[in-house]
Design a protein around this motif. Structure first.
Motif, PDB file in Angstrom:
ATOM      1  N   LEU A  42       0.921  -1.065  -0.103  1.00 35.77           N
ATOM      2  CA  LEU A  42      -0.060   0.145  -0.100  1.00 35.77           C
ATOM      3  C   LEU A  42       0.801   1.242   0.159  1.00 35.77           C
ATOM      4  CD1 LEU A  42      -3.078   0.950   0.199  1.00 35.77           C
ATOM      5  CD2 LEU A  42      -2.793   1.117   2.660  1.00 35.77           C
ATOM      6  N   GLN A  44       1.303   4.786   0.461  1.00 33.86           N
ATOM      7  CA  GLN A  44       0.669   6.031   0.979  1.00 33.86           C
ATOM      8  C   GLN A  44       1.497   7.137   1.135  1.00 33.86           C
ATOM      9  OE1 GLN A  44      -2.798   4.986   3.070  1.00 33.86           O
ATOM     10  NE2 GLN A  44      -2.297   4.604   0.984  1.00 33.86           N
ATOM     11  N   GLN A  45       0.769   8.223   1.094  1.00 33.47           N
ATOM     12  CA  GLN A  45       1.505   9.639   1.186  1.00 33.47           C
ATOM     13  C   GLN A  45       0.928  10.154   2.355  1.00 33.47           C
ATOM     14  OE1 GLN A  45       3.529  10.901  -1.292  1.00 33.47           O
ATOM     15  NE2 GLN A  45       3.093   9.137  -2.757  1.00 33.47           N
ATOM     16  N   GLN A  46       1.281   9.702   3.383  1.00 31.59           N
ATOM     17  CA  GLN A  46       1.053  10.045   4.869  1.00 31.59           C
ATOM     18  C   GLN A  46       2.117   9.912   5.725  1.00 31.59           C
ATOM     19  OE1 GLN A  46      -2.235   7.167   5.221  1.00 31.59           O
ATOM     20  NE2 GLN A  46      -3.484   8.126   3.571  1.00 31.59           N
ATOM     21  N   LEU A  47       2.609  11.237   6.036  1.00 35.17           N
ATOM     22  CA  LEU A  47       3.568  11.400   7.153  1.00 35.17           C
ATOM     23  C   LEU A  47       2.997  11.076   8.617  1.00 35.17           C
ATOM     24  CD1 LEU A  47       6.307  12.259   6.393  1.00 35.17           C
ATOM     25  CD2 LEU A  47       5.670  14.767   7.626  1.00 35.17           C
ATOM     26  N   CYS A  49       1.671   8.197   9.497  1.00 35.58           N
ATOM     27  CA  CYS A  49       0.597   7.223   9.487  1.00 35.58           C
ATOM     28  C   CYS A  49       1.010   5.830   9.014  1.00 35.58           C
ATOM     29  CB  CYS A  49      -0.379   7.537   8.458  1.00 35.58           C
ATOM     30  SG  CYS A  49      -1.691   8.971   8.922  1.00 35.58           S
ATOM     31  N   PRO A  52       1.593   3.284  11.987  1.00 37.42           N
ATOM     32  CA  PRO A  52       0.149   3.059  12.888  1.00 37.42           C
ATOM     33  C   PRO A  52      -0.454   2.130  11.920  1.00 37.42           C
ATOM     34  CG  PRO A  52       0.909   5.494  13.036  1.00 37.42           C
ATOM     35  CD  PRO A  52       1.965   4.650  12.225  1.00 37.42           C
ATOM     36  N   GLN A  53      -0.795   2.573  10.554  1.00 37.89           N
ATOM     37  CA  GLN A  53      -1.590   1.768   9.720  1.00 37.89           C
ATOM     38  C   GLN A  53      -1.059   0.421   9.570  1.00 37.89           C
ATOM     39  OE1 GLN A  53      -2.328   3.193   5.821  1.00 37.89           O
ATOM     40  NE2 GLN A  53      -3.369   4.757   6.432  1.00 37.89           N
ATOM     41  N   PHE A  55       0.747  -1.094  11.849  1.00 38.33           N
ATOM     42  CA  PHE A  55       0.126  -1.789  13.331  1.00 38.33           C
ATOM     43  C   PHE A  55      -1.343  -2.535  13.289  1.00 38.33           C
ATOM     44  CE2 PHE A  55      -1.199  -1.256  17.427  1.00 38.33           C
ATOM     45  CZ  PHE A  55      -0.996  -2.569  18.171  1.00 38.33           C
ATOM     46  N   GLY A  56      -2.126  -1.549  12.721  1.00 38.01           N
ATOM     47  CA  GLY A  56      -3.508  -1.862  12.684  1.00 38.01           C
ATOM     48  C   GLY A  56      -3.811  -3.055  11.861  1.00 38.01           C
ATOM     49  N   LEU A  57      -3.246  -3.257  10.647  1.00 37.05           N
ATOM     50  CA  LEU A  57      -3.234  -4.149   9.611  1.00 37.05           C
ATOM     51  C   LEU A  57      -2.703  -5.534  10.461  1.00 37.05           C
ATOM     52  CD1 LEU A  57      -3.754  -4.841   6.705  1.00 37.05           C
ATOM     53  CD2 LEU A  57      -1.678  -4.379   6.057  1.00 37.05           C
ATOM     54  N   VAL A  59      -2.699  -6.108  13.529  1.00 36.65           N
ATOM     55  CA  VAL A  59      -3.743  -6.486  14.529  1.00 36.65           C
ATOM     56  C   VAL A  59      -4.886  -7.225  13.660  1.00 36.65           C
ATOM     57  CG1 VAL A  59      -5.273  -5.497  16.180  1.00 36.65           C
ATOM     58  CG2 VAL A  59      -3.192  -4.520  16.193  1.00 36.65           C
ATOM     59  N   GLY A  60      -5.221  -6.787  12.632  1.00 35.04           N
ATOM     60  CA  GLY A  60      -6.187  -7.375  12.123  1.00 35.04           C
ATOM     61  C   GLY A  60      -5.911  -8.832  11.527  1.00 35.04           C
ATOM     62  N   ILE A  81       3.961   6.166  18.292  1.00 37.92           N
ATOM     63  CA  ILE A  81       3.512   4.888  17.911  1.00 37.92           C
ATOM     64  C   ILE A  81       4.494   3.893  18.423  1.00 37.92           C
ATOM     65  CG2 ILE A  81       4.864   5.262  15.687  1.00 37.92           C
ATOM     66  CD1 ILE A  81       1.772   3.138  16.448  1.00 37.92           C
TER      67      ILE A  81
ATOM     68  N   GLU B  52      -2.884   9.029  15.842  1.00 37.64           N
ATOM     69  CA  GLU B  52      -2.225   7.770  15.745  1.00 37.64           C
ATOM     70  C   GLU B  52      -3.259   6.566  16.019  1.00 37.64           C
ATOM     71  OE1 GLU B  52       0.441   6.748  19.201  1.00 37.64           O
ATOM     72  OE2 GLU B  52      -0.227   4.755  18.784  1.00 37.64           O
ATOM     73  N   ALA B  55      -5.148   6.330  12.584  1.00 31.96           N
ATOM     74  CA  ALA B  55      -4.199   5.762  11.529  1.00 31.96           C
ATOM     75  C   ALA B  55      -4.349   4.010  11.956  1.00 31.96           C
ATOM     76  CB  ALA B  55      -2.861   6.095  11.557  1.00 31.96           C
ATOM     77  N   ILE B  56      -4.251   3.725  13.183  1.00 29.89           N
ATOM     78  CA  ILE B  56      -4.561   2.235  13.315  1.00 29.89           C
ATOM     79  C   ILE B  56      -5.748   1.719  12.948  1.00 29.89           C
ATOM     80  CG2 ILE B  56      -4.490   0.563  15.174  1.00 29.89           C
ATOM     81  CD1 ILE B  56      -2.376   2.503  16.804  1.00 29.89           C
ATOM     82  N   GLY B  59      -5.795   1.141   9.385  1.00 30.69           N
ATOM     83  CA  GLY B  59      -4.972  -0.274   9.142  1.00 30.69           C
ATOM     84  C   GLY B  59      -5.966  -1.528   9.676  1.00 30.69           C
ATOM     85  N   VAL B  60      -6.602  -1.535  10.429  1.00 27.21           N
ATOM     86  CA  VAL B  60      -7.647  -2.362  10.797  1.00 27.21           C
ATOM     87  C   VAL B  60      -8.670  -2.504   9.703  1.00 27.21           C
ATOM     88  CG1 VAL B  60      -9.448  -3.213  12.559  1.00 27.21           C
ATOM     89  CG2 VAL B  60      -7.367  -2.050  13.341  1.00 27.21           C
ATOM     90  N   SER B  63      -7.488  -4.750   7.045  1.00 22.34           N
ATOM     91  CA  SER B  63      -7.528  -6.096   7.383  1.00 22.34           C
ATOM     92  C   SER B  63      -8.837  -6.772   7.112  1.00 22.34           C
ATOM     93  CB  SER B  63      -6.906  -6.262   8.806  1.00 22.34           C
ATOM     94  OG  SER B  63      -7.724  -6.029   9.570  1.00 22.34           O
ATOM     95  N   LYS B  65     -11.196  -6.295   9.327  1.00 21.22           N
ATOM     96  CA  LYS B  65     -11.976  -6.438  10.647  1.00 21.22           C
ATOM     97  C   LYS B  65     -12.492  -4.950  10.701  1.00 21.22           C
ATOM     98  CE  LYS B  65     -10.487 -10.242  12.387  1.00 21.22           C
ATOM     99  NZ  LYS B  65      -9.353 -10.713  11.573  1.00 21.22           N
ATOM    100  N   ARG B  85      -5.764  12.660   5.230  1.00 19.26           N
ATOM    101  CA  ARG B  85      -5.018  12.002   4.318  1.00 19.26           C
ATOM    102  C   ARG B  85      -5.703  10.685   3.840  1.00 19.26           C
ATOM    103  NH1 ARG B  85       0.429  13.754   2.822  1.00 19.26           N
ATOM    104  NH2 ARG B  85       0.850  15.711   4.250  1.00 19.26           N
TER     105      ARG B  85
END
Lengths: 202, 166
Positions: A42, A44-47, A49, A52-53, A55-57, A59-60, A81, B52, B55-56, B59-60, B63, B65, B85
């Motif tokens: 992915l 991304q143009q996101q300073l 982010c 964190p993104q 990490f969210g991925l 987690v999922g 983060i 933050e 953004a997390i 990301g979820v 996935s 979820k 963004r």
């Protein structure tokens, strides 16, 4: 050490991982250094982010290895983060920080790492991420990639790279929306799940 | 926050399929956070700032979820950069549940900025929102928010106020 060379070394170790990466010159470089990972990345143009993104991925999709390709500028934008990773201890997240000590994409003014006092790996260790290292040569970087992709705890390697950008490479033409659809459809296909499903008819 | 409202929020989130909640705790939702932490079906992730957390949550979403960002409405200000963004640049939605600090009835001077800025910021970002002041409307609001966010692939916000948080 050169970022594109590092990317080729990392790319050679990747197969079914998912990658989220930062803005600027690294986008076109990764597009070319890891052609087999284009759908799985992915862009991304996101300073601030990117990790964190990622990490969210992570987690999922706890069974899937997630790779964050972040930058010194991006990480300094949101140091929090690192504390969150220290607390949460994800077992499937490998973070690379391309530290070229400048905001390269806008012409190269220095980031806070340029004065040689700020050490992102040390900040990460102080935040509870024990496996946080600095690589200044390709062999060391390659070894950290090998360990980071197999670790069962958050693993960070800060790659000290030059600010040079490969210019003789193909540009990526897609924007953030197209990139998201490509990435989401790849995750759906490889995970056999639905993320963006059909609309209701009612 | 009364127990009935806490229960309604958690029922609403579960009915919407939420399994991850990112939060930065605040006083009006004080009773909600430990209840979320204690729920075996929800993974909570305390964050260092709400941007933050946004953004997390993004990301979820990637996935497959479902996540929620739970916070005081002041957190909206901290989240605007990643929300702009992700939402406008890539179409990655974040569903927000926030306490409405600074609504009429507010008796803390420091909370007045939160009330004055929340709705104009949501409007500037073209983020649809619903202000909920009745406990029996919480679950429907959460349901509707997820329906909309997963049709539009854009952010949506629910602000809880009035008797729910007092």
């Amino acid at each position: 050490m050169n970022r594109f060379d590092c990317m080729e070394v990392l790319s050679a170790q990747l197969k079914d991982e998912l990658v989220i990466l930062s803005l600027g010159g690294s986008v076109d470089e990764w597009y070319n250094a890891a052609p087999h990972m284009r759908k799985a990345s992915l862009f991304q143009q996101q300073l601030g982010c990117v990790t964190p993104q990622a990490f969210g991925l992570a987690v999922g999709l706890p069974h899937r290895r997630i790779v964050s390709l972040d930058t010194d500028g991006g990480m300094l934008f949101n140091l929090g983060i690192l504390a969150t990773l220290g607390n949460e201890q994800p077992e499937n997240l490998f973070v690379v920080v391309w530290d070229n000590e400048c905001y390269q994409s806008i012409g190269g003014p220095p980031t806070h790492t340029a004065a040689q006092r700020v050490d992102i790996a040390a900040i990460a260790r102080g935040s509870g991420v024990k496996e946080a290292h600095v690589a200044t040569d390709l062999a060391t970087f390659e070894e950290h990639c090998r360990k980071g992709l197999a670790a069962r705890e958050p693993y960070i390697v800060v790659a000290k790279v030059t600010s040079t950008v490969r210019r003789d490479i193909r540009r990526k033409h897609s924007d953030g929306r197209e990139d998201k659809y490509i990435f989401v459809r790849h995750v759906e296909e490889t995970e056999n799940i639905v993320i963006m499903g059909p609309s209701e008819h009612n | 926050m009364k127990q009935g409202a806490v229960d309604a929020v958690i029922r609403g989130l579960k009915a919407a399929g939420v399994s991850v909640v990112c939060y930065l705790p605040d006083s009006l939702f004080k009773e909600l956070y430990p209840a979320l932490d204690a729920d075996p079906d929800i993974r909570t992730i305390p964050v260092t700032n709400e941007g933050e957390g946004a953004a997390i949550c993004g990301g979820v979403f990637l996935s497959g979820k479902r996540a929620a960002l739970v916070m005081e409405n002041s957190g909206l200000r901290a989240s605007i950069e990643p929300l702009a963004r992700m939402g406008l640049g890539a179409g990655i939605p974040v569903i927000m549940l926030m306490s409405y600090r600074g609504d009429l009835g507010e008796n803390n001077w420091w909370a007045i900025p939160h009330g004055i800025t929340m709705e104009p910021l949501l409007n500037a970002m073209r983020i649809p929102y619903r202000v909920v002041r009745k406990e029996d409307e919480i679950e429907t609001a959460i349901h509707d928010a997820y329906e909309w966010a997963y049709a539009a692939y854009y952010h949506v916000a629910i602000a809880l106020s009035g008797e729910i948080v007092r």
